[in-house]
Scaffold this active site. Structure first.
Site, PDB file in Angstrom:
ATOM      1  N   GLY A  47       2.996  -1.103   4.378  1.00 40.26           N
ATOM      2  CA  GLY A  47       2.973   0.336   4.124  1.00 40.26           C
ATOM      3  C   GLY A  47       4.375   0.851   3.853  1.00 40.26           C
ATOM      4  O   GLY A  47       4.902   0.740   2.747  1.00 40.26           O
ATOM      5  N   GLY A  48       5.017   1.397   4.876  1.00 42.91           N
ATOM      6  CA  GLY A  48       6.327   2.034   4.721  1.00 42.91           C
ATOM      7  C   GLY A  48       7.340   1.184   3.975  1.00 42.91           C
ATOM      8  O   GLY A  48       8.036   1.674   3.069  1.00 42.91           O
TER       9      GLY A  48
ATOM     10  N   GLY B 152       2.598   2.328  10.924  1.00 43.75           N
ATOM     11  CA  GLY B 152       3.536   3.438  10.780  1.00 43.75           C
ATOM     12  C   GLY B 152       4.232   3.831  12.065  1.00 43.75           C
ATOM     13  O   GLY B 152       4.868   4.874  12.140  1.00 43.75           O
TER      14      GLY B 152
ATOM     15  N   GLU C 232      -5.159  -5.011  10.693  1.00 45.59           N
ATOM     16  CA  GLU C 232      -4.170  -3.950  10.862  1.00 45.59           C
ATOM     17  C   GLU C 232      -4.447  -3.206  12.163  1.00 45.59           C
ATOM     18  O   GLU C 232      -5.260  -2.264  12.180  1.00 45.59           O
ATOM     19  CB  GLU C 232      -4.258  -2.953   9.692  1.00 45.59           C
TER      20      GLU C 232
ATOM     21  N   SER D  89       3.630  -2.112  10.463  1.00 46.29           N
ATOM     22  CA  SER D  89       5.070  -2.140  10.712  1.00 46.29           C
ATOM     23  C   SER D  89       5.725  -3.478  10.372  1.00 46.29           C
ATOM     24  O   SER D  89       6.630  -3.934  11.071  1.00 46.29           O
ATOM     25  CB  SER D  89       5.379  -1.741  12.162  1.00 46.29           C
TER      26      SER D  89
ATOM     27  N   ASN E 226       0.867  -1.183   0.000  1.00 46.27           N
ATOM     28  CA  ASN E 226       0.000   0.000   0.000  1.00 46.27           C
ATOM     29  C   ASN E 226       0.903   1.233   0.000  1.00 46.27           C
ATOM     30  O   ASN E 226       1.516   1.546   1.012  1.00 46.27           O
ATOM     31  CB  ASN E 226      -0.900  -0.038   1.249  1.00 46.27           C
ATOM     32  N   TRP E 227       0.959   1.910  -1.141  1.00 47.95           N
ATOM     33  CA  TRP E 227       1.885   3.041  -1.272  1.00 47.95           C
ATOM     34  C   TRP E 227       1.342   4.312  -0.628  1.00 47.95           C
ATOM     35  O   TRP E 227       2.033   5.323  -0.563  1.00 47.95           O
ATOM     36  CB  TRP E 227       2.210   3.287  -2.751  1.00 47.95           C
ATOM     37  N   LYS E 228       0.085   4.266  -0.215  1.00 46.43           N
ATOM     38  CA  LYS E 228      -0.563   5.437   0.415  1.00 46.43           C
ATOM     39  C   LYS E 228      -0.342   6.677  -0.455  1.00 46.43           C
ATOM     40  O   LYS E 228      -0.302   6.560  -1.681  1.00 46.43           O
ATOM     41  CB  LYS E 228      -0.054   5.616   1.850  1.00 46.43           C
TER      42      LYS E 228
ATOM     43  N   HIS F  79      -9.668   0.836   5.320  1.00 48.84           N
ATOM     44  CA  HIS F  79      -8.368   1.098   5.953  1.00 48.84           C
ATOM     45  C   HIS F  79      -8.573   2.054   7.122  1.00 48.84           C
ATOM     46  O   HIS F  79      -9.390   2.976   7.049  1.00 48.84           O
ATOM     47  CB  HIS F  79      -7.400   1.689   4.928  1.00 48.84           C
TER      48      HIS F  79
ATOM     49  N   GLU G 236      -6.976   4.472   8.174  1.00 49.55           N
ATOM     50  CA  GLU G 236      -6.791   5.904   7.869  1.00 49.55           C
ATOM     51  C   GLU G 236      -8.053   6.481   7.236  1.00 49.55           C
ATOM     52  O   GLU G 236      -8.406   7.635   7.490  1.00 49.55           O
ATOM     53  CB  GLU G 236      -5.552   6.081   6.964  1.00 49.55           C
TER      54      GLU G 236
HETATM   55  P1  13P Z   1       3.091   0.381   7.827  1.00 50.38           P
HETATM   56  O1  13P Z   1       3.619  -0.887   7.213  1.00 50.38           O
HETATM   57  O2  13P Z   1       3.821   1.609   7.386  1.00 50.38           O
HETATM   58  O3  13P Z   1       2.933   0.272   9.301  1.00 50.38           O
HETATM   59  O4  13P Z   1       1.605   0.572   7.225  1.00 50.38           O
HETATM   60  C1  13P Z   1       0.707  -0.478   7.288  1.00 50.38           C
HETATM   61  C2  13P Z   1      -0.494  -0.129   6.501  1.00 50.38           C
HETATM   62  O5  13P Z   1      -1.272   0.732   6.864  1.00 50.38           O
HETATM   63  C3  13P Z   1      -0.714  -0.843   5.238  1.00 50.38           C
HETATM   64  O6  13P Z   1      -2.002  -0.627   4.755  1.00 50.38           O
END
Ligand code: 13P
Length: 254
Positions: free
Chosen positions: A238-239, A178, A172, A217, A10-12, A100, A102
């Site tokens: 994510g990251g 994050g 998640e 993470s 997920n590149w956000k 998600h 967020e």
């Molecule tokens: P991180 O891997 O940066 O914690 O993000 C997880 C995430 O929200 C993937 O959708």
């Protein structure tokens, strides 16, 4: 039971054309035609066409799946700024995130809206990746299962349990996203088992076959331990999905 492992990046809200090209090419270079793990990337909307074209030009392009981070509940009409499931499909998407944390926290998406998005995605043949997760406060209050159960039941009520045959679930924990603080393999496994049990109680076969990803993470150095858990079928990254070498190591861990 055989559940095909899946790692989705997920590149956000990250990237530009140069980064998208570099990252996609690096992932394609690392994919072998016979690999068993399914790998997907979820770029921001404007880059879907670019990734689709890169995949079309690659011999292993069909090994890398494409997905989106959001979808409208609407098919078409006067809904400024929205993007429909049919449009995502036309750009080669197979997956789309719904729910998600967020989106739930920052864009006020309710359980009902998430359920409607899940249904809208499936109507056009996309597989929703339904994200579920509790906040730190909810975990400390020992209501993790109640929260996850509520988020899950809202979608089952709207879509029916049979719809989970063509869906993926991602656990998640909000406190692990994050933050660098990952759920321990035991904590993650306990929630994954709860999710599987909840679905299996309604339909044993669908529960057994349901792919449940862990996100929060995930890094190359904790991926193996997490993926070794019985009910963890892959990761939503994510990251670490923004750095090709990290993302590839995580896929190899699976
Ligand atoms: P991180 O891997 O940066 O914690 O993000 C997880 C995430 O929200 C993937 O959708």
């Amino acid at each position: 039971m055989s559940r095909r492992p899946l790692v989705a990046g997920n590149w956000k809200l990250h990237g530009d054309k140069v980064m998208v090209r570099g990252l996609t090419d690096a992932i394609l270079d690392a994919l072998t035609p016979e690999g068993v793990t399914e790998v997907a990337v979820l770029p921001p909307y404007p880059y879907l066409g670019q990734v689709q074209a890169l995949l079309a030009d690659s011999e292993v392009g069909d090994r890398l799946r494409l997905g989106a981070q959001n979808v409208s509940v609407h098919g078409e009409g006067a809904f400024t700024g929205e993007v429909s499931a049919a449009m995502l499909k036309e750009f080669g998407c197979e997956y789309v995130l719904v729910g998600h944390s967020e989106r739930r926290a920052l864009f006020a998406e309710t359980d009902q809206l998430v359920a409607d998005k899940f249904v809208a995605a499936q109507r056009f043949g996309l597989q929703p990746i339904l994200c579920l997760g509790e906040t730190l406060e909810q975990r400390e209050d020992a209501i993790t299962e109640a929260v996850i159960g509520r988020q899950l039941e809202a979608v089952v009520a709207q879509a029916g349990v049979a719809a989970f045959e063509n869906a993926v679930v991602a656990y998640e924990p909000v406190w692990a996203i994050g933050t660098g603080q990952t759920a321990s393999p035991e904590q993650a496994q306990a929630v994954h088992a709860f999710i599987r049990r909840t679905i299996a109680d309604m339909d044993a076969k669908i529960g057994d076959c349901l792919r449940i990803l862990y996100g929060g993470s995930v890094k190359p150095d904790n991926a193996v331990e997490l993926f070794n858990q019985e009910d963890i079928d892959g990761g939503l990254i994510g990251g670490a999905a923004l750095k090709a070498s990290d993302f590839i190591s995580i896929c190899q861990a699976l």
